[in-house]
Design a protein around this motif. Structure first.
Motif, PDB file in Angstrom:
ATOM      1  N   ARG A 306      36.397  34.423  38.672  1.00  0.00           N
ATOM      2  CA  ARG A 306      36.216  32.974  38.607  1.00  0.00           C
ATOM      3  C   ARG A 306      37.021  32.335  39.734  1.00  0.00           C
ATOM      4  O   ARG A 306      38.224  32.564  39.850  1.00  0.00           O
ATOM      5  N   VAL A 307      36.350  31.575  40.586  1.00  0.00           N
ATOM      6  CA  VAL A 307      37.022  30.861  41.680  1.00  0.00           C
ATOM      7  C   VAL A 307      37.523  29.523  41.165  1.00  0.00           C
ATOM      8  O   VAL A 307      36.759  28.746  40.583  1.00  0.00           O
ATOM      9  N   MET A 308      38.815  29.268  41.367  1.00  0.00           N
ATOM     10  CA  MET A 308      39.408  27.979  41.009  1.00  0.00           C
ATOM     11  C   MET A 308      39.835  27.277  42.295  1.00  0.00           C
ATOM     12  O   MET A 308      40.483  27.885  43.143  1.00  0.00           O
ATOM     13  N   ASP A 433      47.510  40.206  29.282  1.00  0.00           N
ATOM     14  CA  ASP A 433      46.900  41.159  28.348  1.00  0.00           C
ATOM     15  C   ASP A 433      46.383  42.418  29.032  1.00  0.00           C
ATOM     16  O   ASP A 433      45.400  43.024  28.585  1.00  0.00           O
ATOM     17  N   HIS A 434      47.047  42.845  30.133  1.00  0.00           N
ATOM     18  CA  HIS A 434      46.659  44.068  30.849  1.00  0.00           C
ATOM     19  C   HIS A 434      45.209  44.025  31.331  1.00  0.00           C
ATOM     20  O   HIS A 434      44.635  45.071  31.654  1.00  0.00           O
ATOM     21  N   ARG A 435      44.638  42.835  31.396  1.00  0.00           N
ATOM     22  CA  ARG A 435      43.219  42.726  31.754  1.00  0.00           C
ATOM     23  C   ARG A 435      42.957  41.679  32.819  1.00  0.00           C
ATOM     24  O   ARG A 435      42.165  41.905  33.737  1.00  0.00           O
ATOM     25  N   TRP A 436      43.596  40.542  32.698  1.00  0.00           N
ATOM     26  CA  TRP A 436      43.309  39.409  33.575  1.00  0.00           C
ATOM     27  C   TRP A 436      44.364  39.297  34.663  1.00  0.00           C
ATOM     28  O   TRP A 436      45.561  39.412  34.396  1.00  0.00           O
ATOM     29  N   VAL A 458      40.702  34.055  39.235  1.00  0.00           N
ATOM     30  CA  VAL A 458      40.993  34.726  37.975  1.00  0.00           C
ATOM     31  C   VAL A 458      40.041  35.911  37.885  1.00  0.00           C
ATOM     32  O   VAL A 458      38.822  35.738  37.849  1.00  0.00           O
ATOM     33  N   ILE A 459      40.611  37.106  37.865  1.00  0.00           N
ATOM     34  CA  ILE A 459      39.845  38.343  37.984  1.00  0.00           C
ATOM     35  C   ILE A 459      39.896  39.105  36.660  1.00  0.00           C
ATOM     36  O   ILE A 459      40.982  39.352  36.118  1.00  0.00           O
TER      37      ILE A 459
END
Length: 533
Positions: A306-308, A433-436, A458-459
């Motif tokens: 997601r590009v912010m 959370d080890h994800r984002w 945000v990856i």
């Protein structure tokens, strides 16, 4: 006349000179009715493929146009080499957007690469925030004199020459506007690959400086995310806040003479090149980007992104101070945490909303850790004073606080070639959370929230999130103080615990504190709003 009297006379004269200069420049204004030729990113659909678009296609799955490919760039030398390799391989366009391009070896090498690309027929659009560009008008105008090159300055100051403090001082009549800066960092080539993150262009960001280098992180991207980043660049480029350099500079030089002056400046740098300054492998075991480009494929992690991006209009004082797309996006990410949060920010001044989110997170048993600079490693002591006001509250709510220790060589994550220099944290990251993974230009402070435009990603990638978390836990946290309240003390008292191979070292007073300097900084901070830090 006594020495003290002479000093007083000089001080009064200096003050009068500043006041007079301010009065003389109070009427200075930006040009009106500026001509801005609109332009937009070029796609291979309309203009044909290039070598880089072919490499990007070979590096991504053929059956999913919505996926992006990403690779972290933790090493300073490789981060510069990646930019140079992409610039040398550019076949159609280069779009570059930076808060600062320093007048040093790295800055000259970068700008000269843009000029060489333009000489090959590549369209180059360079957008620079104007704050740190004082005194560089002729040189940038010389670059802009090159066919195929356009240079625009974002939110320029009417006062063109001088250092940052004097330019700001002489612009106090327009302070509400000039206080708002474009902090974005973005480099896009052929609309195929992009590099974004925390690094400006300068020796200190690529491990080539003395006495200090910045510990930072960029990300190389291909796929859908690049097309979205190009749209963000176009919005800034075509904004009313972007002024062509020619509209700000009055020069009688012919274009050929202006370009010749630029070439003499750009080629006049001594020292190592980007290729000479990099390691063969970075801390993630990755080789240089240029070698992979030459092979026809780059190893990338596939993810949704997601590009912010804040809108360019955030640079006008009519905008709401709460209008911060990037800060809001990052706070929403932190608020979503279910197990753990790890934040790195060189400048960390939480506002009420951020404190509420962190308090709610720790109340849900989410592990929250924040890494920032110590007093010794920060390059912004006023910001450190602002941050220090919140340390007790953050510890009380259960946030683990870490501050970078001084006196250690910049690790390989900053510089491939050790300069024995001080490492200053500059990376802006969050792992949730080890994800984002959040990565971009935004600091977790009031200035990024209210005054600067910012950009970030945000990856959704457990692999990249784990890479960043592992690097921080292996390379940075062992080089940091952990803060705590003194156990068993009748009154709350901060302690700094430094890791040691034998027994941790505990400091009851802030390490490296110079009381005389700190007194002056603390006194100054009483008159500076946290919104400006």
């Amino acid at each position: 006349m006594s020495a003290q009297s002479k000093h007083m006379v000089r001080l009064i004269a200096l003050c009068l000179g500043i006041v007079l200069s301010a009065l003389l420049t109070a009427c200075a204004s930006l040009p009106a009715d500026v001509m801005r030729q609109p332009s937009h990113s070029l796609t291979d659909d309309a203009h044909g493929a290039t070598r880089l678009t072919d490499v990007a296609d070979a590096s991504l799955p053929a059956d999913d146009d919505n996926i992006s490919g990403l690779r972290l760039l933790p090493d300073g030398g490789q981060a510069l080499e990646a930019r140079m390799a992409l610039a040398h391989a550019a076949g159609r366009t280069i779009d570059a957007q930076y808060y600062q391009i320093a007048n040093d070896a790295s800055g000259r090498e970068f700008l000269h690469a843009l000029a060489r690309a333009a000489d090959r027929g590549v369209r180059v659009r360079l957008l620079i925030d104007d704050l740190h560009a004082g005194g560089e008008d002729d040189l940038l105008a010389g670059l802009a004199a090159t066919p195929n090159v356009e240079v625009r300055m974002f939110n320029p100051l009417a006062v063109r020459g001088g250092a940052v403090p004097s330019r700001v001082l002489l612009s106090l009549n327009d302070f509400s506007r000039v206080n708002r800066r474009m902090h974005n960092k973005l480099f896009i080539v052929d609309n195929a690959f992009a590099i974004s993150g925390g690094r400006n262009i300068g020796d200190a960001y690529f491990g080539r400086s003395q006495p200090a280098n910045f510990i930072d992180m960029d990300v190389l991207a291909a796929g859908k995310v690049v097309r979205e980043q190009s749209a963000v660049f176009d919005a800034y480029w075509n904004s009313e806040h972007a002024y062509p350099i020619q509209s700000l500079v009055s020069t009688e030089r012919l274009p050929q003479a202006a370009r010749a002056q630029f070439d003499a400046w750009a080629q006049g740098s001594a020292g190592t090149t980007a290729v000479q300054a990099m390691a063969e492998r970075d801390l993630l075991g990755q080789g240089p980007v240029g070698a992979q480009l030459a092979s026809g494929r780059i190893d990338l992690h596939l993810a949704t992104v997601r590009v912010m991006a804040d809108a360019p209009m955030k640079a006008t004082h009519e905008q709401s101070l709460a209008d911060s797309t990037v800060m809001n996006g990052n706070l929403e990410l932190l608020q979503s945490a279910r197990s753990d949060v790890l934040v790195t920010s060189p400048y960390f001044i939480p506002d009420t909303r951020m404190l509420d989110i962190l308090q709610a997170s720790t109340a849900r048993k989410v592990r929250v850790a924040v890494l920032t600079n110590s007093l010794a490693t920060t390059d912004e002591p006023l910001v450190h004073v602002g941050y220090s006001r919140y340390r007790d509250e953050l510890l009380d709510m259960g946030v683990a606080l870490y501050e970078m220790m001084p006196g250690v060589d910049a690790p390989q994550a900053t510089a491939a070639v050790s300069h024995g220099s001080l490492g200053r944290l500059h990376a802006k990251l969050a792992v949730v959370d080890h994800r984002w993974l959040s990565i971009g230009s935004m600091n977790m402070d009031r200035r990024s929230a209210h005054s600067n435009t910012e950009m970030g990603l945000v990856i959704d990638s457990p692999e990249l999130a784990m890479q960043v978390a592992t690097l921080l836990q292996r390379e940075q946290l062992p080089r940091s103080y952990q803060l705590r309240m003194q156990p068993g003390a009748a009154r709350p008292k901060l302690q700094w615990v430094a890791p040691s191979t034998t027994q941790p070292l505990v400091f009851s007073a802030e390490p490296s504190r110079n009381w005389r300097r700190q007194l002056g900084v603390s006194f100054t901070s009483m008159f500076v709003s946290e919104q400006l830090l």
